[in-house]
Motif scaffolding. Structure first.
Motif, PDB file in Angstrom:
ATOM      1  N   GLY A  88      19.415 -40.529   9.380  1.00 55.19           N
ATOM      2  CA  GLY A  88      20.149 -39.644   8.490  1.00 55.19           C
ATOM      3  C   GLY A  88      19.276 -38.495   8.030  1.00 55.19           C
ATOM      4  N   SER A  89      19.876 -37.589   7.247  1.00 59.40           N
ATOM      5  CA  SER A  89      19.118 -36.423   6.811  1.00 59.40           C
ATOM      6  C   SER A  89      19.303 -36.128   5.326  1.00 59.40           C
ATOM      7  CB  SER A  89      19.516 -35.200   7.643  1.00 59.40           C
ATOM      8  OG  SER A  89      20.895 -34.936   7.489  1.00 59.40           O
ATOM      9  N   ASP A  90      19.512 -37.185   4.541  1.00 56.32           N
ATOM     10  CA  ASP A  90      19.579 -36.978   3.094  1.00 56.32           C
ATOM     11  C   ASP A  90      18.179 -36.653   2.574  1.00 56.32           C
ATOM     12  OD1 ASP A  90      18.466 -39.782   1.809  1.00 56.32           O
ATOM     13  OD2 ASP A  90      19.477 -40.039   3.749  1.00 56.32           O
ATOM     14  N   LYS A  91      18.123 -36.111   1.378  1.00 60.48           N
ATOM     15  CA  LYS A  91      16.854 -35.635   0.812  1.00 60.48           C
ATOM     16  C   LYS A  91      15.783 -36.731   0.777  1.00 60.48           C
ATOM     17  CE  LYS A  91      14.638 -33.638  -3.173  1.00 60.48           C
ATOM     18  NZ  LYS A  91      14.702 -32.880  -4.385  1.00 60.48           N
ATOM     19  N   GLU A  92      16.140 -37.902   0.295  1.00 62.72           N
ATOM     20  CA  GLU A  92      15.163 -38.989   0.164  1.00 62.72           C
ATOM     21  C   GLU A  92      14.591 -39.396   1.531  1.00 62.72           C
ATOM     22  OE1 GLU A  92      15.066 -43.626  -1.233  1.00 62.72           O
ATOM     23  OE2 GLU A  92      16.384 -42.256  -2.329  1.00 62.72           O
ATOM     24  N   THR A  93      15.453 -39.478   2.518  1.00 69.94           N
ATOM     25  CA  THR A  93      15.003 -39.831   3.874  1.00 69.94           C
ATOM     26  C   THR A  93      14.054 -38.775   4.420  1.00 69.94           C
ATOM     27  OG1 THR A  93      17.024 -41.075   4.328  1.00 69.94           O
ATOM     28  CG2 THR A  93      15.771 -40.308   6.235  1.00 69.94           C
ATOM     29  N   LEU A  94      14.410 -37.506   4.257  1.00 67.46           N
ATOM     30  CA  LEU A  94      13.558 -36.432   4.762  1.00 67.46           C
ATOM     31  C   LEU A  94      12.194 -36.432   4.085  1.00 67.46           C
ATOM     32  CD1 LEU A  94      16.168 -33.528   5.041  1.00 67.46           C
ATOM     33  CD2 LEU A  94      15.146 -34.839   6.920  1.00 67.46           C
ATOM     34  N   VAL A  95      12.171 -36.600   2.778  1.00 68.28           N
ATOM     35  CA  VAL A  95      10.898 -36.623   2.045  1.00 68.28           C
ATOM     36  C   VAL A  95      10.048 -37.806   2.508  1.00 68.28           C
ATOM     37  CG1 VAL A  95       9.863 -36.964  -0.241  1.00 68.28           C
ATOM     38  CG2 VAL A  95      11.783 -35.390   0.025  1.00 68.28           C
ATOM     39  N   THR A  96      10.668 -38.971   2.616  1.00 71.04           N
ATOM     40  CA  THR A  96       9.937 -40.175   3.035  1.00 71.04           C
ATOM     41  C   THR A  96       9.412 -40.039   4.451  1.00 71.04           C
ATOM     42  OG1 THR A  96      11.255 -41.573   1.569  1.00 71.04           O
ATOM     43  CG2 THR A  96      10.125 -42.671   3.396  1.00 71.04           C
ATOM     44  N   GLN A  97      10.276 -39.603   5.361  1.00 72.10           N
ATOM     45  CA  GLN A  97       9.849 -39.476   6.757  1.00 72.10           C
ATOM     46  C   GLN A  97       8.786 -38.392   6.920  1.00 72.10           C
ATOM     47  OE1 GLN A  97      10.633 -41.508   9.512  1.00 72.10           O
ATOM     48  NE2 GLN A  97      11.216 -42.697   7.718  1.00 72.10           N
ATOM     49  N   PHE A  98       8.881 -37.335   6.156  1.00 71.27           N
ATOM     50  CA  PHE A  98       7.849 -36.296   6.219  1.00 71.27           C
ATOM     51  C   PHE A  98       6.491 -36.885   5.837  1.00 71.27           C
ATOM     52  CE2 PHE A  98       5.216 -33.257   3.897  1.00 71.27           C
ATOM     53  CZ  PHE A  98       4.865 -32.427   4.956  1.00 71.27           C
ATOM     54  N   ARG A  99       6.445 -37.602   4.725  1.00 70.20           N
ATOM     55  CA  ARG A  99       5.170 -38.189   4.278  1.00 70.20           C
ATOM     56  C   ARG A  99       4.636 -39.189   5.307  1.00 70.20           C
ATOM     57  NH1 ARG A  99       2.872 -37.639  -0.182  1.00 70.20           N
ATOM     58  NH2 ARG A  99       2.083 -39.756  -0.399  1.00 70.20           N
ATOM     59  N   LEU A 100       5.526 -40.001   5.865  1.00 62.49           N
ATOM     60  CA  LEU A 100       5.095 -40.978   6.866  1.00 62.49           C
ATOM     61  C   LEU A 100       4.558 -40.294   8.120  1.00 62.49           C
ATOM     62  CD1 LEU A 100       7.948 -43.637   6.550  1.00 62.49           C
ATOM     63  CD2 LEU A 100       5.574 -43.854   5.762  1.00 62.49           C
ATOM     64  N   HIS A 101       5.260 -39.274   8.592  1.00 63.02           N
ATOM     65  CA  HIS A 101       4.800 -38.556   9.782  1.00 63.02           C
ATOM     66  C   HIS A 101       3.490 -37.815   9.499  1.00 63.02           C
ATOM     67  CE1 HIS A 101       7.735 -39.154  12.948  1.00 63.02           C
ATOM     68  NE2 HIS A 101       8.708 -39.056  12.053  1.00 63.02           N
ATOM     69  N   LEU A 102       3.416 -37.164   8.358  1.00 62.97           N
ATOM     70  CA  LEU A 102       2.207 -36.418   8.025  1.00 62.97           C
ATOM     71  C   LEU A 102       0.986 -37.330   7.987  1.00 62.97           C
ATOM     72  CD1 LEU A 102       0.754 -33.837   7.112  1.00 62.97           C
ATOM     73  CD2 LEU A 102       1.418 -34.430   4.763  1.00 62.97           C
ATOM     74  N   HIS A 103       1.094 -38.422   7.270  1.00 62.65           N
ATOM     75  CA  HIS A 103      -0.050 -39.322   7.126  1.00 62.65           C
ATOM     76  C   HIS A 103      -0.376 -40.052   8.434  1.00 62.65           C
ATOM     77  CE1 HIS A 103       0.349 -38.367   2.900  1.00 62.65           C
ATOM     78  NE2 HIS A 103      -0.876 -38.850   2.747  1.00 62.65           N
ATOM     79  N   ARG A 104       0.656 -40.408   9.198  1.00 66.06           N
ATOM     80  CA  ARG A 104       0.382 -41.025  10.495  1.00 66.06           C
ATOM     81  C   ARG A 104      -0.345 -40.030  11.396  1.00 66.06           C
ATOM     82  NH1 ARG A 104       4.869 -43.314  14.771  1.00 66.06           N
ATOM     83  NH2 ARG A 104       5.441 -41.118  14.931  1.00 66.06           N
ATOM     84  N   GLY A 105       0.105 -38.795  11.415  1.00 59.57           N
ATOM     85  CA  GLY A 105      -0.522 -37.767  12.237  1.00 59.57           C
ATOM     86  C   GLY A 105      -1.959 -37.493  11.836  1.00 59.57           C
ATOM     87  N   ILE A 106      -2.220 -37.487  10.544  1.00 58.84           N
ATOM     88  CA  ILE A 106      -3.599 -37.304  10.068  1.00 58.84           C
ATOM     89  C   ILE A 106      -4.464 -38.444  10.587  1.00 58.84           C
ATOM     90  CG2 ILE A 106      -5.091 -37.299   8.020  1.00 58.84           C
ATOM     91  CD1 ILE A 106      -2.762 -35.818   6.550  1.00 58.84           C
ATOM     92  N   GLY A 107      -3.948 -39.649  10.505  1.00 51.88           N
ATOM     93  CA  GLY A 107      -4.688 -40.808  11.012  1.00 51.88           C
ATOM     94  C   GLY A 107      -4.947 -40.706  12.505  1.00 51.88           C
ATOM     95  N   TYR A 108      -3.954 -40.252  13.265  1.00 52.11           N
ATOM     96  CA  TYR A 108      -4.129 -40.095  14.710  1.00 52.11           C
ATOM     97  C   TYR A 108      -5.212 -39.066  15.026  1.00 52.11           C
ATOM     98  CZ  TYR A 108       0.161 -42.669  15.964  1.00 52.11           C
ATOM     99  OH  TYR A 108       1.119 -43.630  16.160  1.00 52.11           O
ATOM    100  N   LEU A 109      -5.144 -37.920  14.350  1.00 51.47           N
ATOM    101  CA  LEU A 109      -6.127 -36.872  14.631  1.00 51.47           C
ATOM    102  C   LEU A 109      -7.529 -37.294  14.210  1.00 51.47           C
ATOM    103  CD1 LEU A 109      -4.247 -33.581  13.656  1.00 51.47           C
ATOM    104  CD2 LEU A 109      -4.518 -34.610  15.921  1.00 51.47           C
TER     105      LEU A 109
END
Length: 130
Positions: A88-109
């Motif tokens: 879905g694309s509700d505000k809470e989902t977008l905020v949560t998924q953004f933080r998860l993707h950002l932090h996962r990506g930082i860990g990968y790099l």
């Protein structure tokens, strides 16, 4: 385009990882490294694990600073990824998924021992996806 993410804080762990990346790549801006990390995570086919991420560092960015000239494109990419993942694309989902993707990506790099300079990031982006 109006983003549901106004501002966000990084975890202390992510800040430490980005500090290492800043040293290695000589990229001084948090926002640029965060963009690389976010895109790195989006390129991964799996959904990020829903782990709690503390906002316990002193690094805080606004969406506009994070995204810069491509803020709208990054938001569209996030929305598309959430849709593809069936979230879905509700505000809470977008905020949560953004933080998860950002932090996962930082860990990968940060965990990629091959990233020793800025050219290594570019090489990573040019690798064909398997």
């Amino acid at each position: 385009m109006e983003s549901p993410i106004d501002r966000f804080k990084l975890s202390q762990s992510a800040k430490d990882q980005l500090t290492k990346l800043k040293r290695n790549t000589k990229i001084d801006q948090w926002n640029i490294l965060c963009r690389w990390a976010f895109c790195r995570s989006l390129a991964e086919p799996t959904i990020p694990s829903p782990v709690p991420i503390p906002a316990d560092s002193n690094v805080e960015l606004t969406w506009r600073v994070f995204g810069g000239e491509i803020a709208d494109i990054l938001l569209i990419a996030l929305k598309q990824r959430c849709q593809n993942d069936g979230l879905g694309s509700d505000k809470e989902t977008l905020v949560t998924q953004f933080r998860l993707h950002l932090h996962r990506g930082i860990g990968y790099l940060a965990g990629d021992l091959n990233i020793k300079k800025i050219e290594d990031l570019i090489e990573l982006a040019l690798e064909p996806q398997t």
